[in-house]
Scaffold this motif. Structure first.
Motif, mmCIF file in Angstrom:
data_model
loop_
_atom_site.group_PDB
_atom_site.id
_atom_site.type_symbol
_atom_site.label_atom_id
_atom_site.label_comp_id
_atom_site.label_asym_id
_atom_site.label_seq_id
_atom_site.Cartn_x
_atom_site.Cartn_y
_atom_site.Cartn_z
ATOM 1 N N ASP A 271 5.937 -6.209 14.707
ATOM 2 C CA ASP A 271 7.140 -6.990 14.411
ATOM 3 C C ASP A 271 8.178 -6.078 13.768
ATOM 4 O OD1 ASP A 271 9.026 -9.018 13.605
ATOM 5 O OD2 ASP A 271 7.373 -10.457 13.601
ATOM 6 N N THR A 274 10.397 -6.825 8.945
ATOM 7 C CA THR A 274 9.433 -6.706 7.851
ATOM 8 C C THR A 274 9.559 -7.852 6.856
ATOM 9 O OG1 THR A 274 10.975 -5.069 6.923
ATOM 10 C CG2 THR A 274 8.952 -4.236 7.885
ATOM 11 N N GLY A 291 5.373 -10.266 9.113
ATOM 12 C CA GLY A 291 5.888 -9.300 8.150
ATOM 13 C C GLY A 291 5.316 -9.575 6.777
ATOM 14 N N GLY A 466 14.801 -3.868 4.458
ATOM 15 C CA GLY A 466 13.617 -3.819 5.307
ATOM 16 C C GLY A 466 13.209 -2.378 5.500
#
Length: 497
Positions: A271, A274, A291, A466
């Motif tokens: 993914d 995050t 995440g 992220g």
């Protein structure tokens, strides 16, 4: 039931084909180039398809742990896996991901996967630097390869290069499991230790007075004393200089270590977001998914609390060992608040196989070995060092390798380049819930000069933070209360050809 004349003819053809069939040992020897030969295989969809024999042999001896994304849509989740499902499921174990104590001579000792205060053999492990640095490591070298076919982008981790493609070698190494750097104030060495000794006081090396901070915590809390906290308010150049004092192989978040964290997150979790919700359960294939939630990215009035200095002690997440999940941590209440029992803020701190913060939030991470050269309104180019063993000067691009060009406008990242393991954005136009979901900040449209990367975002960046976040607006001399740099090491020089 009678057959038609046409049906009878087809049956006769089928019977003839069956009778003329041969066993493998009856076939004639194949001739020609191996690269031109093909075989029949059943792929992940269950359909029968063809595959080059040379590729099949190569991949069978070099299992691919891979994910692929459909670039025709904006979804953050991988569309599927490819290569070996077993290799992907066992990737953390295969690479030996987890916590180690690493001595200055690069000797690695694995800690107990469930108790980081003990070694694997059960003997006690000191985390104060006396037995080595607290590092999150991979114990064998690996290769990263990415390519695109049509609308599909492929991300692969293998133990050997993939034939016919550009594979980057990541030597045995690691980064601080604290997700930030600690400074030995006596010897001016970058460390990765868990200690409340004044020698390792965090922040700028002094206790905070917070005289003008309306929401300050009590002055005897870690958020004010800075004891047991990460070091900040230091430039990337100084972090690097002080890391190299440990000896050969040590640095401060060298760009290859930064890229390794991003790649492992992408391939293992599947993914690009995050901050997607954390999921304890695996998917239908037994793979990790999702995440780690907001992590430490939504700090309210951080400046009013403690001037944007560290708020999460280095001991947080210690109990997780090599685990993956979330750890709750509550900040002390503001000193001026009547209700001292209610925390100022409670965070769910991410841990990725022992790596606290999972590469994002709390404090920016300066990145070394990568220099951004921008000409206002014209272009922004990315350069990387070819060798970590050589001296690195972030104020020059001489001797560096150009690997990418970045947009000159800021925005959410849509595309990233990993050429030369630079992990830098090449296109913006996404959002906090599409593509990479992380922000790219630049002043390239208005300022000319050399810049360095800060990665991951800090406690006040919110949805833009992220593991893939890139800030490219700071000079190498910049020092900030909310910027740190994790200690890293490599057993061999991470050369970029």
């Amino acid at each position: 039931m009678a057959f038609t004349q046409e049906q009878e003819a087809k049956l006769a053809q089928l019977l003839a084909a069956f009778e003329n069939g041969k066993r493998i040992n009856e076939l004639e020897q194949a001739t020609g180039d191996l690269g031109a030969m093909q075989i029949e295989v059943m792929d992940e969809t269950g359909e029968t398809r063809r595959m080059e024999l040379e590729r099949a042999v190569s991949e069978a001896g070099n299992p691919i742990a891979g994910r692929w994304w459909n670039e025709d849509n904006a979804t953050t989740k991988a569309a599927g896996w490819f290569g070996s499902l077993e290799a992907l499921k066992k990737l953390p174990e295969t690479l030996g991901l987890g916590r180690y104590l690493v001595a200055d001579d690069l000797t690695m000792r694995k800690l107990d996967p469930k108790d980081s205060t003990k070694f694997e053999d059960g003997s006690p492990a000191a985390l104060d630097g006396s037995m080595g640095q607290c590092m999150w490591c991979w114990s064998r070298p690996w290769y990263f390869t990415t390519w695109r076919e049509g609308s599909r982008s492929y991300w692969a981790i293998t133990l050997k290069p993939i034939e016919g493609r550009t594979s980057y070698r990541i030597p045995v190494g690691g980064t601080s499991w604290l997700g930030a750097g600690v400074m030995d104030r006596t010897e001016n060495k970058l460390c990765s230790v868990i200690s409340e000794d004044e020698r390792y006081r965090g922040g700028n090396g002094a206790a905070l007075t917070l005289a003008n901070n309306a929401k300050r915590p009590a002055l005897d809390t870690p958020q004010a004393t800075m004891l047991g906290m990460a070091a900040t308010a230091i430039s990337t150049t100084t972090f690097g200089t002080n890391a190299r004092k440990r000896g050969d192989g040590w640095e401060a978040n060298w760009f290859v270590a930064q890229a390794a964290v991003e790649i492992l997150l992408l391939v293992i979790m599947g993914d690009r977001n995050t901050q997607a919700a954390f999921k304890e359960e695996r998917d239908a294939n037994g793979l990790y998914q999702g995440g780690f939630g907001t992590g430490v990215t939504d700090m309210p009035d951080w400046n009013g609390y403690n001037g944007t200095y560290p708020v999460i002690p280095t001991s947080v997440g210690l109990e997780m060992g090599d685990g993956t999940g979330l750890v709750s941590y509550s900040l002390p209440a503001s000193e001026s608040t009547e209700d001292q029992e209610t925390p100022y803020k409670t965070f769910n701190v991410p841990v990725f196989f022992g790596l606290v913060h999972a590469g994002y939030g709390h404090l920016w991470r300066w990145v070394r070995g990568l220099t951004i050269s921008q000409e206002a309104g014209v272009k922004t180019e990315v350069y990387v060092a070819k060798s970590m063993a050589a001296a690195f000067n972030p104020n020059s691009i001489e001797g560096l390798k150009k690997v990418a060009e970045c947009p000159q406008k800021e925005g959410y990242i849509k595309r990233k380049s990993f050429e030369g393991l630079c992990a830098m954005p090449t296109e913006v136009g996404g959002s906090s819930s599409t593509y990479y979901c992380d922000y790219f900040y630049t002043n390239g449209a208005t300022a000319t000069g050399l810049r360095v990367r800060a990665a991951g975002g800090h406690a006040g960046n919110g949805a833009g933070a992220g593991a893939f976040y890139v800030a490219a607006n700071c000079a190498a001399s910049t020092a900030s209360a909310h910027c740190s740099s994790p200690l890293c090491f490599f057993a061999e020089d991470p050369v970029i050809e």
